[in-house]
Motif scaffolding. Structure first.
Motif, PDB file in Angstrom:
ATOM      1  N   ASP A  76       0.841  -1.202   0.000  1.00  0.00           N
ATOM      2  CA  ASP A  76       0.000   0.000   0.000  1.00  0.00           C
ATOM      3  C   ASP A  76       0.881   1.260   0.000  1.00  0.00           C
ATOM      4  O   ASP A  76       0.621   2.218   0.710  1.00  0.00           O
ATOM      5  CB  ASP A  76      -0.975   0.015   1.173  1.00  0.00           C
ATOM      6  N   PHE A  77       1.960   1.229  -0.798  1.00  0.00           N
ATOM      7  CA  PHE A  77       2.841   2.368  -0.989  1.00  0.00           C
ATOM      8  C   PHE A  77       2.367   3.152  -2.207  1.00  0.00           C
ATOM      9  O   PHE A  77       1.568   2.674  -2.999  1.00  0.00           O
ATOM     10  CB  PHE A  77       4.281   1.908  -1.236  1.00  0.00           C
TER      11      PHE A  77
ATOM     12  N   ASP B 170      10.598  -9.605   3.867  1.00  0.00           N
ATOM     13  CA  ASP B 170       9.584 -10.383   4.577  1.00  0.00           C
ATOM     14  C   ASP B 170       8.390  -9.477   4.835  1.00  0.00           C
ATOM     15  O   ASP B 170       8.548  -8.339   5.290  1.00  0.00           O
ATOM     16  CB  ASP B 170      10.121 -10.886   5.923  1.00  0.00           C
ATOM     17  N   VAL B 171       7.214  -9.957   4.530  1.00  0.00           N
ATOM     18  CA  VAL B 171       5.997  -9.197   4.783  1.00  0.00           C
ATOM     19  C   VAL B 171       5.053 -10.055   5.614  1.00  0.00           C
ATOM     20  O   VAL B 171       5.101 -11.279   5.569  1.00  0.00           O
ATOM     21  CB  VAL B 171       5.305  -8.749   3.468  1.00  0.00           C
ATOM     22  N   SER B 172       4.216  -9.395   6.380  1.00  0.00           N
ATOM     23  CA  SER B 172       3.238 -10.082   7.224  1.00  0.00           C
ATOM     24  C   SER B 172       1.892  -9.398   7.054  1.00  0.00           C
ATOM     25  O   SER B 172       1.825  -8.166   7.056  1.00  0.00           O
ATOM     26  CB  SER B 172       3.647 -10.015   8.695  1.00  0.00           C
ATOM     27  N   PRO B 173       0.818 -10.178   6.930  1.00  0.00           N
ATOM     28  CA  PRO B 173      -0.508  -9.569   6.784  1.00  0.00           C
ATOM     29  C   PRO B 173      -0.906  -8.840   8.061  1.00  0.00           C
ATOM     30  O   PRO B 173      -0.585  -9.285   9.161  1.00  0.00           O
ATOM     31  CB  PRO B 173      -1.424 -10.759   6.507  1.00  0.00           C
ATOM     32  N   ILE B 174      -1.594  -7.711   7.890  1.00  0.00           N
ATOM     33  CA  ILE B 174      -2.010  -6.949   9.071  1.00  0.00           C
ATOM     34  C   ILE B 174      -3.514  -7.036   9.327  1.00  0.00           C
ATOM     35  O   ILE B 174      -3.961  -6.706  10.413  1.00  0.00           O
ATOM     36  CB  ILE B 174      -1.597  -5.467   8.968  1.00  0.00           C
ATOM     37  N   ASP B 175      -4.271  -7.478   8.341  1.00  0.00           N
ATOM     38  CA  ASP B 175      -5.720  -7.498   8.545  1.00  0.00           C
ATOM     39  C   ASP B 175      -6.375  -8.745   7.964  1.00  0.00           C
ATOM     40  O   ASP B 175      -7.517  -8.703   7.536  1.00  0.00           O
ATOM     41  CB  ASP B 175      -6.364  -6.233   7.977  1.00  0.00           C
ATOM     42  N   GLY B 176      -5.644  -9.844   7.961  1.00  0.00           N
ATOM     43  CA  GLY B 176      -6.206 -11.088   7.443  1.00  0.00           C
ATOM     44  C   GLY B 176      -5.259 -12.239   7.736  1.00  0.00           C
ATOM     45  O   GLY B 176      -4.215 -12.064   8.351  1.00  0.00           O
ATOM     46  N   SER B 177      -5.619 -13.398   7.252  1.00  0.00           N
ATOM     47  CA  SER B 177      -4.807 -14.580   7.496  1.00  0.00           C
ATOM     48  C   SER B 177      -3.640 -14.644   6.518  1.00  0.00           C
ATOM     49  O   SER B 177      -3.662 -14.025   5.453  1.00  0.00           O
ATOM     50  CB  SER B 177      -5.663 -15.844   7.344  1.00  0.00           C
TER      51      SER B 177
END
Length: 114
Positions: A27-28, A77-84
């Motif tokens: 979301d950049f 590395d990315v991690s979801p913030i609002d879902g699985s």
């Protein structure tokens, strides 16, 4: 005197394509663009902001003529913030990432395995 981590520079063949992919993933927004380079970030950096405090680094994609010949030595590395995690993997694959199993169930960027 200290330094700040201000941008991560990625040499690549297609800066526009990679920037578009990572804008969707993170979301950049595109904050700067010129011939053969695209910079994206979550904020528009100013000299004053960078000097005042540590801000999130931007990603700068620069076009280079040579292709990739060896394994990447860097990955994000990315991690979801609002879902699985499963939902996020599905979303990233829909954006062009490819699934690769390197023992962690990782996925890579558009058209490239991790």
């Amino acid at each position: 005197m200290t330094s700040r981590f201000t941008e991560l520079v990625v040499d690549c063949r297609d800066p526009e394509r990679l920037a578009a992919f990572w804008c969707e993933v993170l979301d950049f927004k595109v904050i700067d663009r010129s011939a053969g380079r695209v910079e994206i970030g979550s904020w528009v950096p100013t000299v004053q902001d960078v000097r005042a405090r540590q801000m999130p680094p931007t990603l700068l994609f620069i076009q280079v003529p040579e292709g990739k010949t060896v394994k990447n030595r860097l990955h994000l590395d990315v991690s979801p913030i609002d879902g699985s995690t499963e939902d996020e993997v599905t979303r990233l694959i829909g954006l062009g990432a490819t699934k690769t199993d390197v023992g962690q169930g990782c996925i890579g960027g558009p058209g490239r395995p991790a």
